[in-house]
Design a protein around this motif. Structure first.
Motif, PDB file in Angstrom:
ATOM      1  N   PHE A   1       0.743  -1.327  -0.048  1.00 51.58           N
ATOM      2  CA  PHE A   1       0.111  -0.035  -0.083  1.00 51.58           C
ATOM      3  C   PHE A   1       0.895   1.253  -0.122  1.00 51.58           C
ATOM      4  O   PHE A   1       0.722   2.181  -0.701  1.00 51.58           O
ATOM      5  CB  PHE A   1      -0.900   0.002   1.150  1.00 51.58           C
ATOM      6  CG  PHE A   1      -1.705   1.629   1.487  1.00 51.58           C
ATOM      7  CD1 PHE A   1      -2.606   1.715   0.335  1.00 51.58           C
ATOM      8  CD2 PHE A   1      -1.168   2.381   2.508  1.00 51.58           C
ATOM      9  CE1 PHE A   1      -3.253   2.988   0.561  1.00 51.58           C
ATOM     10  CE2 PHE A   1      -1.571   3.536   2.526  1.00 51.58           C
ATOM     11  CZ  PHE A   1      -2.929   3.827   1.707  1.00 51.58           C
TER      12      PHE A   1
ATOM     13  N   ARG B   1       2.271   1.776  -3.458  1.00 54.90           N
ATOM     14  CA  ARG B   1       1.111   2.310  -4.142  1.00 54.90           C
ATOM     15  C   ARG B   1       0.594   3.744  -3.911  1.00 54.90           C
ATOM     16  O   ARG B   1       0.329   4.329  -4.702  1.00 54.90           O
ATOM     17  CB  ARG B   1       0.113   1.389  -4.182  1.00 54.90           C
ATOM     18  CG  ARG B   1       0.271   0.048  -4.687  1.00 54.90           C
ATOM     19  CD  ARG B   1      -0.708  -0.997  -4.639  1.00 54.90           C
ATOM     20  NE  ARG B   1      -1.814  -0.892  -5.575  1.00 54.90           N
ATOM     21  CZ  ARG B   1      -2.865  -1.322  -5.520  1.00 54.90           C
ATOM     22  NH1 ARG B   1      -3.322  -2.124  -4.537  1.00 54.90           N
ATOM     23  NH2 ARG B   1      -3.831  -1.128  -6.544  1.00 54.90           N
ATOM     24  N   SER B   2       0.620   4.226  -2.723  1.00 53.33           N
ATOM     25  CA  SER B   2       0.145   5.353  -2.375  1.00 53.33           C
ATOM     26  C   SER B   2       1.219   6.394  -2.852  1.00 53.33           C
ATOM     27  O   SER B   2       0.625   7.785  -2.994  1.00 53.33           O
ATOM     28  CB  SER B   2      -0.072   5.512  -0.748  1.00 53.33           C
ATOM     29  OG  SER B   2       1.219   5.845  -0.254  1.00 53.33           O
ATOM     30  N   ARG B   3       2.167   6.061  -3.249  1.00 53.60           N
ATOM     31  CA  ARG B   3       3.100   7.128  -3.903  1.00 53.60           C
ATOM     32  C   ARG B   3       3.090   7.106  -5.485  1.00 53.60           C
ATOM     33  O   ARG B   3       3.953   7.804  -6.095  1.00 53.60           O
ATOM     34  CB  ARG B   3       4.750   6.632  -3.226  1.00 53.60           C
ATOM     35  CG  ARG B   3       4.971   7.036  -1.918  1.00 53.60           C
ATOM     36  CD  ARG B   3       4.528   8.204  -1.435  1.00 53.60           C
ATOM     37  NE  ARG B   3       4.554   8.448  -0.182  1.00 53.60           N
ATOM     38  CZ  ARG B   3       3.574   8.323   1.089  1.00 53.60           C
ATOM     39  NH1 ARG B   3       2.473   8.658   0.653  1.00 53.60           N
ATOM     40  NH2 ARG B   3       3.892   8.766   2.237  1.00 53.60           N
ATOM     41  N   GLY B   4       2.178   6.338  -6.203  1.00 53.85           N
ATOM     42  CA  GLY B   4       2.208   6.264  -7.351  1.00 53.85           C
ATOM     43  C   GLY B   4       2.641   5.027  -8.085  1.00 53.85           C
ATOM     44  O   GLY B   4       2.303   4.876  -9.197  1.00 53.85           O
ATOM     45  N   ILE B   5       3.378   4.243  -7.272  1.00 52.45           N
ATOM     46  CA  ILE B   5       4.100   2.982  -7.832  1.00 52.45           C
ATOM     47  C   ILE B   5       2.636   1.958  -8.287  1.00 52.45           C
ATOM     48  O   ILE B   5       2.114   1.607  -7.221  1.00 52.45           O
ATOM     49  CB  ILE B   5       5.040   2.528  -7.145  1.00 52.45           C
ATOM     50  CG1 ILE B   5       6.132   3.649  -7.005  1.00 52.45           C
ATOM     51  CG2 ILE B   5       5.470   1.288  -7.658  1.00 52.45           C
ATOM     52  CD1 ILE B   5       7.080   3.488  -5.923  1.00 52.45           C
TER      53      ILE B   5
ATOM     54  N   SER C   1      -6.915   7.810   0.810  1.00 58.41           N
ATOM     55  CA  SER C   1      -5.767   7.126   0.037  1.00 58.41           C
ATOM     56  C   SER C   1      -5.963   5.900  -0.689  1.00 58.41           C
ATOM     57  O   SER C   1      -5.210   5.390  -1.593  1.00 58.41           O
ATOM     58  CB  SER C   1      -4.630   7.213   0.647  1.00 58.41           C
ATOM     59  OG  SER C   1      -4.862   6.540   1.853  1.00 58.41           O
ATOM     60  N   GLY C   2      -7.244   5.377  -0.466  1.00 59.34           N
ATOM     61  CA  GLY C   2      -7.393   3.953  -0.941  1.00 59.34           C
ATOM     62  C   GLY C   2      -7.105   2.783  -0.138  1.00 59.34           C
ATOM     63  O   GLY C   2      -6.706   1.474  -1.011  1.00 59.34           O
ATOM     64  N   ARG C   3      -6.467   2.628   0.904  1.00 59.23           N
ATOM     65  CA  ARG C   3      -6.158   1.514   1.703  1.00 59.23           C
ATOM     66  C   ARG C   3      -7.155   0.457   1.577  1.00 59.23           C
ATOM     67  O   ARG C   3      -8.241   0.784   1.911  1.00 59.23           O
ATOM     68  CB  ARG C   3      -5.757   2.257   3.126  1.00 59.23           C
ATOM     69  CG  ARG C   3      -4.550   0.931   3.773  1.00 59.23           C
ATOM     70  CD  ARG C   3      -4.688   1.488   5.306  1.00 59.23           C
ATOM     71  NE  ARG C   3      -3.723   2.322   5.538  1.00 59.23           N
ATOM     72  CZ  ARG C   3      -2.441   2.021   6.018  1.00 59.23           C
ATOM     73  NH1 ARG C   3      -2.271   0.720   6.128  1.00 59.23           N
ATOM     74  NH2 ARG C   3      -1.618   2.916   6.480  1.00 59.23           N
TER      75      ARG C   3
ATOM     76  N   GLU D   1      -7.820   3.323  -8.055  1.00 56.94           N
ATOM     77  CA  GLU D   1      -6.636   2.568  -7.138  1.00 56.94           C
ATOM     78  C   GLU D   1      -5.824   3.624  -6.437  1.00 56.94           C
ATOM     79  O   GLU D   1      -5.530   4.771  -6.766  1.00 56.94           O
ATOM     80  CB  GLU D   1      -6.054   1.570  -8.325  1.00 56.94           C
ATOM     81  CG  GLU D   1      -6.657   0.759  -9.027  1.00 56.94           C
ATOM     82  CD  GLU D   1      -7.294  -0.274  -8.115  1.00 56.94           C
ATOM     83  OE1 GLU D   1      -6.622  -0.771  -6.795  1.00 56.94           O
ATOM     84  OE2 GLU D   1      -8.193  -0.987  -8.340  1.00 56.94           O
ATOM     85  N   PRO D   2      -5.079   2.881  -5.400  1.00 61.94           N
ATOM     86  CA  PRO D   2      -4.318   4.066  -4.637  1.00 61.94           C
ATOM     87  C   PRO D   2      -3.212   4.645  -5.700  1.00 61.94           C
ATOM     88  O   PRO D   2      -2.884   6.093  -5.536  1.00 61.94           O
ATOM     89  CB  PRO D   2      -3.687   2.894  -3.732  1.00 61.94           C
ATOM     90  CG  PRO D   2      -4.594   1.884  -3.567  1.00 61.94           C
ATOM     91  CD  PRO D   2      -5.162   1.840  -4.819  1.00 61.94           C
ATOM     92  N   GLU D   3      -2.557   4.089  -6.544  1.00 59.44           N
ATOM     93  CA  GLU D   3      -1.722   4.639  -7.232  1.00 59.44           C
ATOM     94  C   GLU D   3      -2.071   5.590  -8.336  1.00 59.44           C
ATOM     95  O   GLU D   3      -1.640   6.502  -8.723  1.00 59.44           O
ATOM     96  CB  GLU D   3      -0.908   3.494  -8.234  1.00 59.44           C
ATOM     97  CG  GLU D   3      -1.462   2.610  -9.171  1.00 59.44           C
ATOM     98  CD  GLU D   3      -1.848   1.220  -8.355  1.00 59.44           C
ATOM     99  OE1 GLU D   3      -2.202   1.540  -6.977  1.00 59.44           O
ATOM    100  OE2 GLU D   3      -2.029   0.202  -8.828  1.00 59.44           O
TER     101      GLU D   3
ATOM    102  N   ALA E   1      -2.938   8.786  -6.318  1.00 61.19           N
ATOM    103  CA  ALA E   1      -1.602   9.577  -6.203  1.00 61.19           C
ATOM    104  C   ALA E   1      -1.120  10.260  -7.563  1.00 61.19           C
ATOM    105  O   ALA E   1      -0.797  11.496  -7.363  1.00 61.19           O
ATOM    106  CB  ALA E   1      -0.111   8.341  -6.039  1.00 61.19           C
TER     107      ALA E   1
END
Ligand SMILES: Nc1ncnc2c1ncn2[C@@H]1O[C@H](COP(=O)(O)OP(=O)(O)OP(=O)(O)O)[C@@H](O)[C@H]1O
Ligand SMILES: [Mg+2]
Lengths: 409, 254
Positions: free
Chosen positions: A365, A368-372, B48-50, B71-73, B76
């Motif tokens: 997570f 992914r939360s950073r865009g990856i 943030s989509g956790r 999706e989280p990404e 972002a």
């Protein structure tokens, strides 16, 4: 002779080549006889509990007609389906085939695990059919920082083939050698056996990287490494599995003050199998060994890690660490990891363990939360997990190859 | 920029957010305060989509998009950034490599060109001027073995490099020493702009002295029960959350 495979092989032994010494011709004939009468390994045998040879038993692979490889690229040696060529190699790296043809080959050149000494069907097959391999005899005191690469390929055809290699590698006292056995994908079906007999003399240091790309043949490796006093071994293995990829790896710490660092990674997809039977023998005092294995099993693949350490009587002051961690990427994948310690000495420091888990959801997570993206995040975490096997040596050919495999566009 | 409407969310079978409304406009800084367990981090997680949070009612729109669908990404890449209350340690993934991978992944998905390593290094140096992080932290695994305060500073450093449109800071000030608090505030202030919004979750007035919020909200039991300007934060500091609750009981009784 209870399998199609044994019957097929029995009828195929090529005639001796010119110059071969009598002892070699006799040895291969004995091995062929042993191959014919050998019992086929079963799942009920402890050593084959997790790896089925059922499909292989039914195959009728053919000997590959020797096409001596032309292109050697930057490699020191190339072996294609059991036949080699020497490339950019120092004089102490030769082919077994050349030594045999020269007529000067003494018995000492024969790799260990001779057919007579109670080997199994694969030992016999190798002893009967292998007539080439790397013959490396590093002179005492030799030092070189470069990696020598030995490129190993299959016949590259969809057909069912079998081929065999026998390597014999010796390091003289105080010598240093960096060797990369670079095994390409073995396509098609059939059987490949590679028997390696490796001796590291007093004070010498062998760094060996063995990368094995994913294959569809049965790829059977038998490796025995013996270390004299004050010698060092750094062994990195990266194996993407085959059908199956089986490695019986024996490391004998024969002398005092030996240091052995073994790191290995299984990266498995599809229905591939990688099976390591690791046998580490602490035979002398004050040796230390560190064995770190990481298995990543995706889809329907299976990883087997059978790690056995034996600390012999009198091997006091031994320090042995053995660990295997696995990542299961799917519910259909399977990992069987069993580390075993047997200690008969005093003042011994030993630790062993095995864990099985999944990629950390929090870490996924976070990335992914950073865009990856999910795939890239997975492969970053997988790589981090696997790279632990190579510790500080992230510049070794095995570590670099791992990074290549996991590179996400 | 961000419109949260009647948001209900649950986790582990428990309703946490119970009809939360919030609007954040471009250029605004919103502070959210509230007692432990009131749902502040849950809100941040949902935004943030956790995984593991179920939205049972309500909607969240972000710059015209349904944020909850992404999706989280993707969030972002759309410009949402969350500085976590508890940043995750990822040993073996190099901090700098990670950050560049993140920046480039965002750029790719926005159809922008990737940044090369030279340019990236320049960017990192520039951002480090405001927010000093020891060099060796950049070379280590992501948050791996970082102290609590170092992890929080690393979050703000990431924010500075990624330059999000909406940054959500979940108790970034907790566990920071006075100098680090100052740096974090400087990091946020350096990024303040008419295009950018902030949601700053905190328990303490002190951070809000440095980052002057335009609005302060009080979140109690999954709802925003009180909103005001930054003087509200001072009142809370003086009277505690009991004071808000009492006023609401009074309201409800009236
Ligand atoms: N995964 C979970 N499983 C069970 N309960 C959870 C989970 N996540 C959150 N909760 C519960 O949801 C409630 C809200 O938690 P949340 O973390 O959002 O609070 P918070 O306002 O951020 O508190 P704090 O000020 O302590 O950080 C708490 O009662 C918490 O125990
Ligand atoms: Mg919280």
């Amino acid at each position: 002779m209870d399998t199609v495979l044994q019957q097929t092989l029995a009828a195929q032994l090529p005639p001796p080549s010119a110059g071969w010494p009598a002892w070699f011709i006799e040895r291969r004939q004995r091995a062929l006889d042993a191959l014919v009468s050998a019992r086929w390994p079963q799942r009920k045998d402890e050593a084959w509990k997790y790896t089925s040879l059922h499909e292989l038993a039914q195959q009728a692979p053919q000997v590959v007609q020797a096409a001596v490889p032309a292109a050697v690229d930057d490699a020191a040696m190339v072996f294609v389906a059991g036949q080699g060529a020497v490339g950019n190699a120092p004089p102490f790296m030769r082919r077994l085939a050349d030594a045999l043809a020269s007529g000067q080959a003494g018995q000492a050149l024969a790799p260990a695990t001779p057919a007579a000494e109670g080997g199994d069907v694969f030992d016999h097959a190798n002893a009967a059919f292998a007539s080439d391999g790397a013959l490396i005899d590093v002179p005492a005191g030799y030092v070189d920082d470069d990696w020598f690469r030995i490129h190993i390929r299959g016949a590259g055809q969809a057909a069912s083939t079998h081929w065999h290699l026998a390597h014999r590698i010796q390091l003289g006292e105080g010598a240093n050698l960096r060797l990369h056995l670079d095994q390409e994908a073995l396509s098609g079906s059939g059987l490949a056996t590679i028997v390696s007999d490796i001796r590291v003399a007093r004070g010498a240091h062998l760094e060996l990287a063995w990368t094995r790309a994913a294959g569809d043949m049965a790829s059977i490796a038998r490796t025995r490494i013996e270390l004299e006093a004050d010698a060092r071994l750094t062994l990195h293995v990266l194996d993407a599995g085959a059908s199956p990829s089986r490695h019986d790896l024996t490391v004998v710490l024969a002398g005092e003050n030996v240091q052995s660092d073994v790191g290995g990674v299984f990266m498995l997809e599809g229905r591939r199998v990688a099976d390591l039977q690791f046998d580490l023998r602490h035979d002398s005092p004050n040796a230390s060994s560190n064995t770190t294995w990481r298995a990543i099993a995706n889809e329907r693949s299976r990883a087997v890690f059978n790690g056995h350490i034996n600390v012999a009587k009198g091997a006091d002051g031994t320090d042995a660490q053995l660990g295997c961690k696995s990542l299961l990427g799917s519910v259909q994948a399977e990992v069987d990891a069993k580390p075993v310690l047997e200690i008969y000495a005093d003042d011994v420091k030993c630790a062993h363990g095995a864990t099985v888990g999944q990629l950390d959801a929090q870490a996924l997570f976070y990335l992914r939360s950073r865009g990856i993206g999910l795939d890239q995040a997975r492969s970053m975490l997988t790589r981090a997990f696997a790279a632990e096997a190579f510790g500080e040596r992230q510049d070794s050919p095995a570590a670099l190859r791992l990074a290549q495999w996991l590179e996400v566009a | 920029m961000l419109t949260i409407d009647n948001l209900h969310a649950r986790t582990a079978g428990k309703d946490i957010l119970k009809g939360l409304d919030l609007k954040v406009g471009a250029g605004e800084v919103h502070a959210i305060m509230g007692p432990n367990g009131s749902g502040k981090s849950t809100l941040a997680s949902v935004l943030s989509g956790r995984d593991g949070y179920e939205v049972t009612a309500g909607s969240v729109r972000f710059n015209g998009q349904d944020l909850l669908e992404l999706e989280p990404e993707e969030r972002a890449a759309a410009g949402v950034f969350l500085a976590l209350q508890y940043p995750v340690e990822i040993p073996g993934v190099n901090n700098t490599y990670f950050l560049r991978a993140a920046l480039n992944a965002q750029r790719r998905s926005r159809g922008e060109a990737e940044i090369d390593s030279v340019e990236f290094l320049r960017l990192v140096r520039e951002k480090l001027k405001v927010l000093s992080l020891p060099d060796d932290l950049l070379k280590r695994g992501v948050n791996s073995g970082f102290s609590g305060g170092e992890k929080k500073r690393n979050e703000i450093f990431q924010m500075a490099v990624l330059e999000p449109a909406l940054a959500i800071l979940d108790e970034t000030d907790s566990g920071l020493d006075i100098d680090a608090l100052r740096q974090v505030a400087d990091g946020v202030n350096a990024l303040r702009s008419p295009e950018r919004g902030f949601i700053v979750i905190t328990h303490y007035q002190r951070l809000l002295d440095y980052i002057q919020p335009d609005f302060v909200h009080v979140l109690v039991d999954g709802r925003i029960v009180e909103s005001g300007d930054r003087t509200l934060a001072r009142e809370l500091e003086a009277h505690g959350y009991g004071w808000v609750a009492e006023r609401h009981l009074a309201d409800a009784g009236a």
